[in-house]
Enzyme design. Structure first.
Site: not given
Length: 671
Positions: A390, A412, A542, A496, A361, A408, A410
């Site tokens: 991570r 945004h 997100h 979320k 992000c 991911q 992912d």
């Protein structure tokens, strides 16, 4: 007299000291028999605990499954501890909580007898059933801290004595006695419990395994022997659970991944995956599918750096909230020895520190900030197949389900406040399409503000309500979608929505999310030019659908027990010969299948056909096209479909190709 209000709104005047059991008996013998506990002003309590003041009372029965299961599992743990001490006097007890599907208890056996073994579990189970059959009342008693310390010390219960000594001075503490005799077995416990051991079903529990544990979870402390069990309200529930465990073991993605030659894990890259060609083919098909879905929904794909300056993560807030889960590296200065034989890494005193991104992000905000953005440009949807790292604890790593390096799907979305509800609604529709393409049903949950968070209360109020409104507009805020709100479970920067998939054996997996964030755009100074010519903050959504490719592939393998839909199968067909005279025809069949876009291999080995069938079935090949002399002469194939009730279908080669080609088309590309 005190006033007790029942769930139907009626009230009863009773004397102080009346118990919920007394009230159940007054209502009727059926309820008196069925009641197992009570909720007093919302607090779960023992059925025999006296009522001392006005209260709202709800009697708990086995129909209140969540409460009943927790009570039963707690009681099974106590019965386990009593059974072990009956069988092996001198064993010290520590703690025994309930768990999501059962219970465990930690013991300190005597040095002479040593740690418990799994061979002893049937003996312990038999003793537990004796205790249950005795129908011992579970009696709550209030003790002082000093009384407890003296009792545990006198009986050699050193672990319990240590714990009691750390409890608050002057606080009344509770113990539960299994029976009314002064010397009856007891344990220190907050409760509540069932009225007696006889309320447990002796056929609804099973001791599962034994493992080592450390006192209070610290490896510097003495090692204990932990016994795990599973406990339920009746045998039917136990049998269903054991069947699920058996199915889960068959479907374990690590086992199937090895059998299907998809991937492997090894110590040299702990927490990361080595993808083999077949496994990476599944990845590529998923990635191509997701790109088509994102392209069709108006996302623009980007790629951002793996390493960014620590100061960027400090500004975003991740370094303060998430540093222990991040990998950081300093600027290294190589120091070459005099002979130039080698270089020794050395950290410069004023080194700049970089962090490997744990999420995408902040980098997406930096892309958004390039140039001047007008309100007319919004919404802007930026997507990335972003690789993240991570620092998960070693003990938490689990195959593909919990890794340190993951990718991911992912994205945004940067939008105005007036666009939030529609963008979230559109995402709900997109996620629904994806999950249904893979054969999943799901529940939608809203995770609300946590205790530790950034942002104003007004912003959190707005963000939470926007998500509620979007789900309502999408028609998902109802029981059909398992709609539920989860207080305190949001991220530190945003509430979320969560999608919880249900797999083929009833397990749930939380995968997709969308978060409404006003914090990060503020912290990283993201803005757009509004209709009034002024500077405004965008709302940042997100979102992910798969979550991570690694975990989603693991879920798919287990959901389908390795028998993936044909469009995802790494090898979609194998052409296997019965006799060597059919080799040329098999090569021709393979070439035509490949020309039609089918991922196909040829098995010309000099082995019996039954051996080939068995081997390819274990590898979860969806289609086996068997050819011999007759098939070659007639331009046909004997098609064997994995998992089909029909042994085989005799088809012309043209029919077989048409059938496989149709089934191998990804769901989003079908007419």
């Amino acid at each position: 007299m005190i006033r007790i209000t029942l769930p139907d709104g009626s009230a009863r005047e009773v004397a102080p000291g009346t118990t919920p059991a007394d009230i159940a008996a007054a209502i009727g013998p059926g309820l008196a028999k069925a009641a197992i506990a009570a909720r007093v002003d919302g607090e779960l309590r023992d059925l025999t605990r006296p009522l001392e003041g006005d209260a709202a009372l709800a009697l708990v029965t086995a129909k209140d499954e969540a409460d009943a299961l927790d009570l039963a599992r707690h009681d099974y743990a106590h019965v386990l501890a009593e059974a072990v001490q009956n069988l092996w006097p001198g064993t010290q007890i520590t703690f025994g909580p309930s768990t999501d599907d059962g219970f465990y208890y930690d013991f300190a056996p005597t040095a002479e007898r040593g740690m418990f073994t799994e061979e002893e579990l049937p003996l312990i189970e038999a003793e537990m059933r004796k205790i249950i059959a005795a129908n011992e009342p579970l009696v709550r008693e209030v003790w002082s801290r000093q009384q407890l310390i003296e009792k545990w010390q006198a009986e050699g219960e050193l672990f319990k004595a240590e714990w009691a000594a750390e409890l608050p001075e002057g606080e009344e503490l509770t113990v539960y006695r299994a029976g009314t005799a002064p010397d009856a077995w007891l344990d220190m416990c907050r409760g509540p419990h069932l009225p007696s051991t006889g309320k447990l079903d002796p056929n609804a529990f099973k001791l599962m395994r034994v493992s080592g544990a450390y006192w209070r979870g610290d490896q510097r402390n003495p090692q204990l022997s932990r016994i795990y069990g599973t406990g339920w309200l009746n045998k039917k529930q136990l049998d269903a659970h054991l069947h699920r465990l058996e199915e889960a073991a068959k479907r374990d993605h690590r086992k199937l991944g090895q059998e299907m030659d998809l991937f492997h894990l090894q110590q040299e890259a702990h927490g990361s995956v080595f993808w083999h060609p077949k496994g990476y083919r599944i990845w590529r098909e998923l990635e191509a599918y997701m790109r088509r879905k994102m392209d069709g929904a108006g996302y623009r794909e980007i790629k951002t750096p793996q390493l960014m300056d620590i100061r960027q993560w400090e500004q975003s807030g991740h370094w303060g909230k998430y540093a222990e889960n991040m990998f950081a590296v300093p600027d290294i200065v190589p120091e070459v020895d005099a002979e130039g034989a080698g270089a020794t890494p050395k950290v410069a005193p004023d080194a700049d520190w970089m962090a490997i991104k744990p999420m995408n992000c902040p980098a997406h905000v930096l892309v958004f900030k390039q140039g001047i953005t007008s309100y007319r440009d919004l919404p802007i949807r930026l997507g990335e197949m972003g690789c993240c790292h991570r620092n998960e604890p070693h003990g938490a790593l689990h195959g593909l389900m919990r890794v340190r390096q993951f990718t991911q799907d992912d994205a945004h979305i940067f939008c105005t406040e007036s666009q939030v509800v529609e963008e979230v609604r559109a995402f709900c529709t997109l996620a629904d399409e994806v999950y249904r393409d893979f054969g999943f049903s799901y529940h939608v949950k809203l995770a609300l503000r946590p205790e530790k968070r950034f942002g104003s209360e007004a912003d959190w109020d707005k963000a939470e309500q926007e998500l509620r409104d979007a789900v309502a507009v999408a028609g998902m805020a109802n029981d059909d979608y398992g709609w539920e709100e989860l207080p305190g479970e949001g991220a530190f920067y945003a509430p979320k929505l969560e999608w919880h998939l249900t797999d083929a054996i009833g397990r749930t997996w939380q995968v997709g999310t969308i978060q409404g964030d006003r914090v990060l755009p503020e912290r990283l100074d993201a803005s757009f030019v509004g209709e009034d010519g002024g500077k405004h903050r965008p709302v940042m959504l997100h979102r992910a659908i798969f979550g991570s490719y690694e975990r989603f592939i693991g879920i798919l393998i287990e959901h389908y027990a390795g028998k993936l839909p044909l469009w995802l199968a790494p090898v979609q067909a194998v052409v296997a010969t019965i006799v060597s005279e059919a080799d040329d025809y098999a090569r021709d069949v393979t070439a035509k299948l490949a020309a039609a876009g089918i991922r196909v291999e040829t098995d010309l080995r000099n082995e019996k056909i039954n051996y080939k069938i068995r081997e390819h079935s274990l590898a979860k090949v969806p289609n086996l096209l068997v050819v011999g002399k007759r098939e070659a002469e007639e331009d046909k194939v004997a098609l064997r479909v994995l998992g089909s009730d029909q042994p085989q279908l005799i088809l012309t080669l043209e029919e077989a190709i048409a059938r496989l080609k149709e089934e191998a088309t990804p769901p989003d590309l079908r007419g």
